[in-house]
Design an enzyme around this catalytic site. Structure first.
Site, short mmCIF file in Angstrom:
data_model
loop_
_atom_site.label_atom_id
_atom_site.label_comp_id
_atom_site.label_asym_id
_atom_site.label_seq_id
_atom_site.Cartn_x
_atom_site.Cartn_y
_atom_site.Cartn_z
CB CYS A 33 -0.86 0.08 1.26
SG CYS A 33 -2.00 -1.28 1.46
N GLY A 59 0.92 -0.25 -5.06
CA GLY A 59 -0.34 -0.99 -5.05
C GLY A 59 -1.18 -0.60 -6.25
CG ASN A 134 2.30 1.16 3.74
OD1 ASN A 134 3.37 1.73 3.65
ND2 ASN A 134 2.15 -0.07 3.30
N GLY A 135 0.77 -1.35 5.71
CA GLY A 135 1.41 -2.30 6.62
C GLY A 135 0.48 -3.44 6.92
CE1 TYR A 275 10.90 -5.23 -7.66
CE2 TYR A 275 9.32 -5.56 -5.88
CZ TYR A 275 9.62 -5.55 -7.23
OH TYR A 275 8.66 -5.83 -8.14
#
Ligand code: SF4
Length: 500
Positions: A33, A59, A134-135, A275
């Site tokens: 996210c 995302g 996010n997470g 990445y």
């Protein structure tokens, strides 16, 4: 950096067959996210659209925006890409107000239905409250069970909804204290932006696993974003990272910082450097691009080999391949050329055509490969399926030797902090040693950067094994939080008869 904005599959219009158009990205860990928030800006919705567009790589499944116009909240949520959905004046006009938060999502916890698209909104006793997260919470199901047993009714399967219920049922009086109370009860990784009737809140978990930065426009208005590239796109200045364990509240009176948690040593996700983050972002105060080149240099120091050419696996292997080539003194060449114009097409359902799928998007640049000893540089190996295709592509193009070098240590463990990872037993490195992996992908040799080499590239002397400086659990199995839901098992998880 990978282009995760392109479609991952082509589907023939008659449903004849399905073929991957993004084969080099299929076998990657998927970031989950991205979040964005802006306070007191006349173009809040438009800026949020731009910010989310810059975060699209985090995302691609769905996006949502909530605004507040001083009287009421407005929301729009769509499946698919930001640019395909939030692209018209009527859409922007449907999101009035000077305060906004937004979210792009790749589903981790919760399925892919529209009801699971964030931001989530709730009418609390203190007023409207919207949140984007996010997470991944590692005790979400355990908490959910307790809440459901007490009568809570959940509308989605997202772990973020647990946070809203915890805030709603907290016995503290002020909203700020309720938020802190709720955050104290959750475990795992979270970077959160939340919108109330009079404030914008940004919070990061005590370990700072997932990133969140603070920026400011020239007129003074504050912004939260998962990455600095979302600040760049709207011309905002990067102020600083939201600190691990910090809750920042923005109101008309300015910025207030709270650090209500017991201080622990931060452990941000080291894979952001390898990445996930865009190479033009600054993460943990470091240029992602520079770190990736340094990873390549460390990799070359550890495992260079006689060869005529260094070739990146596009696009995410490119900065590391540049660093590798510079350190090893071997020419860097683009040996794999990417077609940027892959879209819907008709595909015959034969095996022969299906096997050509890899060439729809990427083709070997024979003139740089034929008769040469090639070093291929990629960022990671997950299942290994992509590596097999790329090595084969090099051999078909006439490489005399193919040596694969990987800019991360072997990925041996799943991530429980908001990254889509296959089960441990699907990870190639959890099933084979490096020699067996080299055989499996058909390379003449294979080497991964060491964990200490990776730490050197991010500016540390080495990994501190007693109190590691980063989360590196997918490489080491050393998880920085409790994994309560994992210990709970899967049995107790059907709370809804809705299907996604
Ligand atoms: S387990 Fe790996 S991907 Fe997940 S947060 Fe930790 S370092 Fe990042």
């Amino acid at each position: 950096m990978m282009d995760k904005t392109a479609p991952s599959t082509l589907k023939d219009l008659d449903g004849l067959d399905e073929i991957s158009t993004n084969p080099f990205d299929d076998d990657k860990l998927k970031e989950e996210c991205g979040v964005f928030g802006i306070f007191a800006n006349d173009d809040a919705a438009a800026h949020t659209v731009l910010g989310l567009h810059a975060l699209q790589h985090r995302g691609q499944e769905a996006a949502g925006i909530v605004t507040y116009d001083g009287k009421q909240f407005h929301t729009q949520k769509r499946m698919g890409h930001v640019a395909d959905n939030f692209n018209s004046q009527p859409m922007i006009e449907s999101l009035p107000g000077r305060n906004a938060i937004g979210h792009v999502r790749y589903s981790t916890t919760g399925g892919s239905a529209l009801r699971n698209v964030q931001p989530l909104f709730a009418d609390l006793s203190s007023g409207g409250f919207a949140v984007a997260h996010n997470g991944n919470l590692t005790n979400a199901w355990a908490l959910r069970k307790v809440l459901v047993d007490k009568g809570a009714i959940f509308q989605s399967t997202m772990d973020s909804e647990v946070l809203i219920h915890l805030i709603a049922t907290s016995t503290y009086l002020s909203l700020a204290d309720r938020v802190i109370d709720a955050l104290r009860r959750i475990e795992g990784a979270y970077s959160v932006v939340a919108l109330t009737q009079d404030s914008l809140v940004g919070a990061r978990d005590p370990l700072g696993v997932r990133p969140l930065v603070l920026g400011q426009l020239a007129d003074g208005c504050y912004i939260f974003a998962s990455e600095t590239c979302a600040l760049d796109i709207i011309g905002a200045e990067y102020i600083r990272d939201v600190e691990p364990g910090e809750i920042i509240t923005i109101t008309k009176d300015g910025l207030k910082s709270d650090k209500p948690f017991n201080k622990v040593k931060a452990r941000p996700c080291i894979f952001e450097h390898v990445y996930f983050s865009r190479p033009d972002s600054v993460t943990d105060g470091k240029s992602v691009y520079t770190v990736r080149k340094d990873i390549g240099k460390e990799l070359a120091k550890e495992s260079s080999v006689d060869a005529e050419v260094v070739i990146p696996v596009p696009d995410s292997g490119t900065p590391a391949a540049i660093g590798f080539a510079q350190e090893a003194g071997i020419p860097f060449e683009l040996g794999i050329i990417r077609n940027h114009y892959v879209g819907r097409t008709f595909i015959e359902p034969s095996d022969q055509i299906r096997n050509l799928g890899v060439k729809l998007k990427h083709n070997a640049n024979q003139c740089e490969i034929k008769g040469k000893r090639v070093i291929l540089v990629d960022d990671s190996i997950v299942r290994g399926t992509t590596s097999i295709k790329i090595v084969d592509m090099m051999r078909q193009a006439g490489a005399s030797e193919v040596h694969m070098r990987i800019a991360s240590p072997p990925t041996t463990n799943s991530c429980f902090y908001g990254v889509d990872t296959p089960e441990k037993d699907k990870l190639l490195a959890s099933r084979m040693d490096v020699e067996a992996m080299a055989d499996h992908i058909g390379a003449d040799s294979l080497a991964f950067i060491s964990i200490d080499g990776l730490y050197r590239a991010v500016g540390e002397d080495s990994r501190d094994n007693d109190t590691p400086q980063y989360c590196d659990a997918c490489f080491t199995g050393d998880y920085p939080t409790k994994l309560t839901d994992q210990e709970l098992g899967e049995d107790d998880r059907q709370y809804s008869f809705l299907t996604d």
